[in-house]
Design an enzyme around this catalytic site. Structure first.
Site, PDB file in Angstrom:
ATOM      1  N   TRP B 233      38.732  29.979  41.235  1.00 24.55           N
ATOM      2  CA  TRP B 233      38.235  30.623  39.974  1.00 24.55           C
ATOM      3  C   TRP B 233      39.132  30.713  38.831  1.00 24.55           C
ATOM      4  O   TRP B 233      38.689  31.429  37.748  1.00 24.55           O
ATOM      5  CB  TRP B 233      37.405  32.046  40.273  1.00 24.55           C
ATOM      6  CG  TRP B 233      38.217  32.763  41.143  1.00 24.55           C
ATOM      7  CD1 TRP B 233      38.460  32.771  42.468  1.00 24.55           C
ATOM      8  CD2 TRP B 233      38.904  33.856  40.628  1.00 24.55           C
ATOM      9  NE1 TRP B 233      39.339  34.039  42.811  1.00 24.55           N
ATOM     10  CE2 TRP B 233      39.566  34.546  41.724  1.00 24.55           C
ATOM     11  CE3 TRP B 233      39.338  34.737  39.479  1.00 24.55           C
ATOM     12  CZ2 TRP B 233      40.388  35.655  41.677  1.00 24.55           C
ATOM     13  CZ3 TRP B 233      39.978  35.647  39.334  1.00 24.55           C
ATOM     14  CH2 TRP B 233      40.679  36.335  40.393  1.00 24.55           C
ATOM     15  N   ASP B 294      42.961  39.829  50.889  1.00 24.49           N
ATOM     16  CA  ASP B 294      42.294  39.487  49.691  1.00 24.49           C
ATOM     17  C   ASP B 294      43.245  38.969  48.639  1.00 24.49           C
ATOM     18  O   ASP B 294      43.169  39.265  47.766  1.00 24.49           O
ATOM     19  CB  ASP B 294      41.313  40.758  49.132  1.00 24.49           C
ATOM     20  CG  ASP B 294      40.424  40.057  48.057  1.00 24.49           C
ATOM     21  OD1 ASP B 294      40.296  38.749  47.837  1.00 24.49           O
ATOM     22  OD2 ASP B 294      39.968  40.809  47.030  1.00 24.49           O
ATOM     23  N   ARG B 321      50.003  36.470  44.376  1.00 27.18           N
ATOM     24  CA  ARG B 321      49.336  37.883  44.472  1.00 27.18           C
ATOM     25  C   ARG B 321      49.862  38.709  45.732  1.00 27.18           C
ATOM     26  O   ARG B 321      50.297  39.720  45.565  1.00 27.18           O
ATOM     27  CB  ARG B 321      47.904  37.684  44.392  1.00 27.18           C
ATOM     28  CG  ARG B 321      46.953  38.944  44.531  1.00 27.18           C
ATOM     29  CD  ARG B 321      45.634  38.326  44.165  1.00 27.18           C
ATOM     30  NE  ARG B 321      44.774  39.436  44.642  1.00 27.18           N
ATOM     31  CZ  ARG B 321      43.240  39.128  44.386  1.00 27.18           C
ATOM     32  NH1 ARG B 321      42.883  38.242  43.605  1.00 27.18           N
ATOM     33  NH2 ARG B 321      42.327  40.036  45.070  1.00 27.18           N
ATOM     34  N   TRP B 455      46.033  44.214  33.340  1.00 31.10           N
ATOM     35  CA  TRP B 455      45.194  43.218  33.910  1.00 31.10           C
ATOM     36  C   TRP B 455      45.062  42.236  32.619  1.00 31.10           C
ATOM     37  O   TRP B 455      43.942  41.885  32.368  1.00 31.10           O
ATOM     38  CB  TRP B 455      43.878  43.905  34.068  1.00 31.10           C
ATOM     39  CG  TRP B 455      43.405  44.517  35.298  1.00 31.10           C
ATOM     40  CD1 TRP B 455      43.431  45.936  35.712  1.00 31.10           C
ATOM     41  CD2 TRP B 455      43.334  43.601  36.625  1.00 31.10           C
ATOM     42  NE1 TRP B 455      43.310  45.943  36.931  1.00 31.10           N
ATOM     43  CE2 TRP B 455      43.091  44.692  37.608  1.00 31.10           C
ATOM     44  CE3 TRP B 455      43.391  42.533  36.691  1.00 31.10           C
ATOM     45  CZ2 TRP B 455      42.835  44.322  38.961  1.00 31.10           C
ATOM     46  CZ3 TRP B 455      43.150  42.115  38.148  1.00 31.10           C
ATOM     47  CH2 TRP B 455      42.874  43.114  39.210  1.00 31.10           C
TER      48      TRP B 455
END
Lengths: 253, 523
Positions: B233, B294, B321, B455
């Site tokens: 994504w 995740d 991440r 973000w």
């Protein structure tokens, strides 16, 4: 176009709601599983028995925001906007099991804090001098947060603990700030907001101040509040009376 | 005054965006032709009109408000005076950059039961020839005429009812449009697709989870591969010399309960190198085998050349991440460098092959397990930037931990398939930073602290600047060599996007989506 937009917006928040209104997972095994889920996800704020923590008191026969099973499901699934209650990405079954356990908390009784609300109100106005710093129903000071609806937002056990140890679980906008500007001005107060480049402070006379951090020579934000502990100022029974009064604020539960 | 404006708009719209133009994007810095600015994903602007001397005079010139309260994550493209943005949930608007006025709008009606774990968002469009391409939250790829917004073709990429959606900005390469899929919280089987740009016919599909009998299928227990996610994504990078696409893959499903999918779970949490013509895998590197936190490897891979241990190499940079900064050889996938760049408690370190050595007691549990980094990781989907002038690599990093929970791994088609969850660590102060790294070593050169974990991505420019934005609503500019803050503007809404720069009529601008509005700044 507007109709389409409204239609879409409504659906954003209701996408994965269950089709039934009643909780289909209420067996003893479901409640047991719900208890485990609750211990991990909820107890940190609502307390293991639902009666202690910064989260709302769940150990009551009726929940103001979870009157129906579906309403309770929605609160757990999506959280409550502008509160600390977050959303939870869990399976429908898990949310139902958690809801089933939360319902059992209301049958646990009133909890350990038994006080006289009438006496508590008198203490808030008199010996406790709470109104010197807090507003209740339009009356009182503004150094501390408003208590007008604190009974709905915080559990009795949490309020009891706060009176004894006010700096625990401090709200972000009530930290004590001490600062000095580069041109020698000193100030202390509470932090109202902060970002990378600026800080907004309210002094003890309710004066509002804003600073660019680049203009400050010193800045300390302490994880404590200016509220004193009432552990020695009031008796155990008086503390319980105040909590009993505060629990009535914000309307019936 | 008005006549020349009309003339300018008409004349500029006649230009075609050829593959050759995107290939040489550096030679026309006035335009922003592809998601990351160039195929190497540098998100760098060679424009110098706005620079460290005058950036303090930067002012907002116009804003464009969306009608959506969903997160506004778009990277605008700018071609010859026209800006193309996507708006949530799956809309496209062409804006006249001189006035901020819309030229055309594409408004997609969506079914009322679309799935999107984390908001009905879209990160931008691709452009090739005279077509603008957008992926939709109901998992279609749509081609629009760049002058009118008319739908030229509309291809179903996947069935949205199974939890597939598209949030990624597509990537135009040669005569194809490469597009990834989202849905990693719904137990989909991930893939990366390429479509013929003119017809919308699928040219190839690479399944990010091998089928039975294929290499890597042994890394999934039983039928778990069918619901193993590994989605795609975030827009990748492309190296025309090797003809390889570099694309990251997402978490294995279910996210936090790995018991039902024993094994490494290939190709989840990987960087893939795929042949751009055929979609065939050249190599892969898995950052987090058997991930239970995740930690999607859906960050933007950045291609640079540099020296590692005295040897000049073609590199791909990947601050993951999972809190480790990786440098790989982009020809072979060889692991060269790996070191933590934010606080982490889950791994004792990486072995010689780059495989993590897990620390004990870090698996999600019913009571919650406290682990750093947070579920959002050391950084996330938003873009880093590489500045060839300073030879520094800038990343907006996140310093936070999470409590990780294990839960039911119950799969039902079209429903969330998480097997647990997370929440923030009580009493822990979270923060963020813009960090400048030596690209080839991952050594920190400077750090600009941010009040909370960001973000939003970064842009660097030849004007010796780094632009970024904060969760508290500021757009800021830093000195690219030192990190010194030089300019800021309060836009009134949290940043969830990446900035770009472009020029029109000889003047440079900076554009970034903030809150629910797009802002354009100039001097």
């Amino acid at each position: 176009m507007l109709m389409v937009a409204l239609f879409l917006f409504q659906h954003i928040t209701t996408l994965d709601l269950p089709t039934q209104d009643k909780n289909p997972y209420t067996s003893a095994a479901d409640i047991e599983q719900g208890k485990k889920l609750y211990a991990g996800r909820c107890a940190g704020c609502h307390g293991p028995e639902g009666d202690g923590g910064k989260g709302a008191n769940l150990a009551t026969p009726t929940l103001p925001r979870g009157g129906t099973d579906l309403a309770l499901y929605r609160v757990i699934r999506y959280g409550l906007p502008d509160t600390e209650m977050p959303s939870h990405n869990m399976t429908q079954r898990e949310i139902w099991q958690m809801s089933a356990f939360v319902r059992t908390l209301g049958r646990a009784g009133e909890g350990s804090i038994r006080g006289d609300a009438k006496k508590g109100e008198a203490l808030v106005r008199g010996k406790g001098a709470c109104l010197g710093c807090h507003v209740v129903n339009g009356e009182g000071g503004h150094v501390g947060p408003s208590l007008t609806d604190i009974g709905v937002r915080r559990s009795p056990l949490y309020l009891r603990n706060k009176l004894v140890d006010p700096s625990q679980e401090l709200a972000a906008n009530y930290s004590v700030v001490k600062l000095a500007t580069r041109d020698g001005k000193k100030l202390s107060g509470v932090r109202m907001n902060e970002d990378t480049y600026s800080i907004q402070v309210r002094d003890n006379n309710l004066g509002l101040h804003s600073f660019w951090k680049q203009d400050l020579a010193e800045l300390s934000v302490e994880q404590r509040t200016s509220m004193p502990s009432y552990a020695k100022r009031l008796t155990d029974q008086e503390l319980n009376d105040i909590v009993a009064y505060l629990a009535t604020t914000g309307g019936p539960q | 005054v008005r006549a020349p404006l009309v003339f300018a708009l008409v004349s500029s719209l006649s230009a075609q965006v050829t593959y050759e133009r995107i290939l040489k994007a550096e030679t026309e810095p006035g335009n922003w032709l592809t998601y990351s600015g160039n195929y190497s994903a540098h998100r760098f602007s060679a424009l110098t009109q706005i620079n460290e001397q005058n950036v303090s005079n930067l002012k907002p010139l116009w804003a464009y408000q969306t009608n959506s309260l969903q997160k506004f994550e778009t990277t605008p493209l700018v071609v010859d005076g026209v800006m193309y943005i996507s708006e949530p949930p799956s809309n496209v608007t062409a804006l006249d950059t001189r006035t901020g006025r819309p030229i055309w709008k594409y408004r997609r009606p969506l079914p009322d039961d679309v799935r999107a774990c984390c908001g009905q968002v879209n990160r931008g469009v691709a452009i090739l020839g005279d077509l603008v391409y957008v992926g939709t939250i109901d998992a279609h790829l749509v081609a629009l005429n760049s002058r009118t917004g008319a739908v030229m073709w509309d291809t179903t990429v996947a069935n949205y009812k199974t939890g597939h959606s598209i949030t990624v900005a597509p990537l135009a390469v040669k005569d194809k449009i490469v597009v990834g899929i989202a849905g990693g919280e719904y137990g989909v089987r991930g893939f990366l697709d390429a479509y013929d740009a003119k017809s919308g016919k699928r040219a190839w599909r690479f399944w990010t989870i091998p089928g039975p009998g294929e290499p890597g299928s042994e890394t999934w227990k039983g039928d778990s591969w069918k619901t193993g996610s590994a989605t795609t994504w975030v827009t990748g990078a492309y190296d025309p010399q090797t003809n390889l696409l570099y694309w990251g893959t997402g978490n294995p499903g279910p996210d936090w309960n790995g018991d039902v999918r024993e094994g490494d779970n290939l190709y989840s949490d990987c960087l893939l190198a795929l042949d751009a013509d055929t979609g065939k895998r050249k190599w892969h590197f898995q950052f987090t085998p058997h991930d239970v936190h995740d930690w999607d490897a859906t960050e933007v891979p950045v291609l640079v050349d540099g020296q590692v241990r005295g040897k000049q190499r073609k590199l791909v940079l990947f601050p993951n991440r999972n809190a480790f900064y990786y440098v790989l050889d982009r020809l072979t996938g060889e692991f060269l460098v790996g070191k933590p760049y934010v606080k982490q408690t889950w791994a004792k370190g990486l072995d010689d092959s780059g495989r993590p050595v897990r620390a004990p007691n870090t698996m999600p549990s019913l009571d919650g397990t406290r682990v750093w980094p947070s579920v959002a990781g050391g950084n996330n989907w938003y873009s880093p930037t590489y500045n060839p002038k300073t030879n520094l690599f800038y990343v907006a990093v996140r310093e936070a931990g999470s409590m990780y929970f294990i839960g039911d791994p119950e799969y039902k088609e079209g429903e969330q398939f998480n097997g647990g969850g997370f929440r923030s660590v009580p009493t822990e102060q979270e923060w963020g930073a813009v960090t400048a790294f030596d690209p080839a070593t991952g050594d920190k050169k400077w750090e600009h602290k941010l009040f909370s974990p960001p973000w939003a991505g970064l842009l660097s420019t030849a004007g010796n600047l780094v632009f970024g934005s904060t969760t508290e609503g500021q757009v800021f500019a830093l000195h690219a060599a030192t990190g010194k803050p030089l300019w800021k503007f309060q836009a009134g809404g949290a940043a969830r996007s990446n900035p770009i720069s472009y020029s029109v009529d000889g003047k440079q601008y900076v554009a970034v989506a903030m809150g629910n509005s797009l802002y354009v700044f100039g001097i």
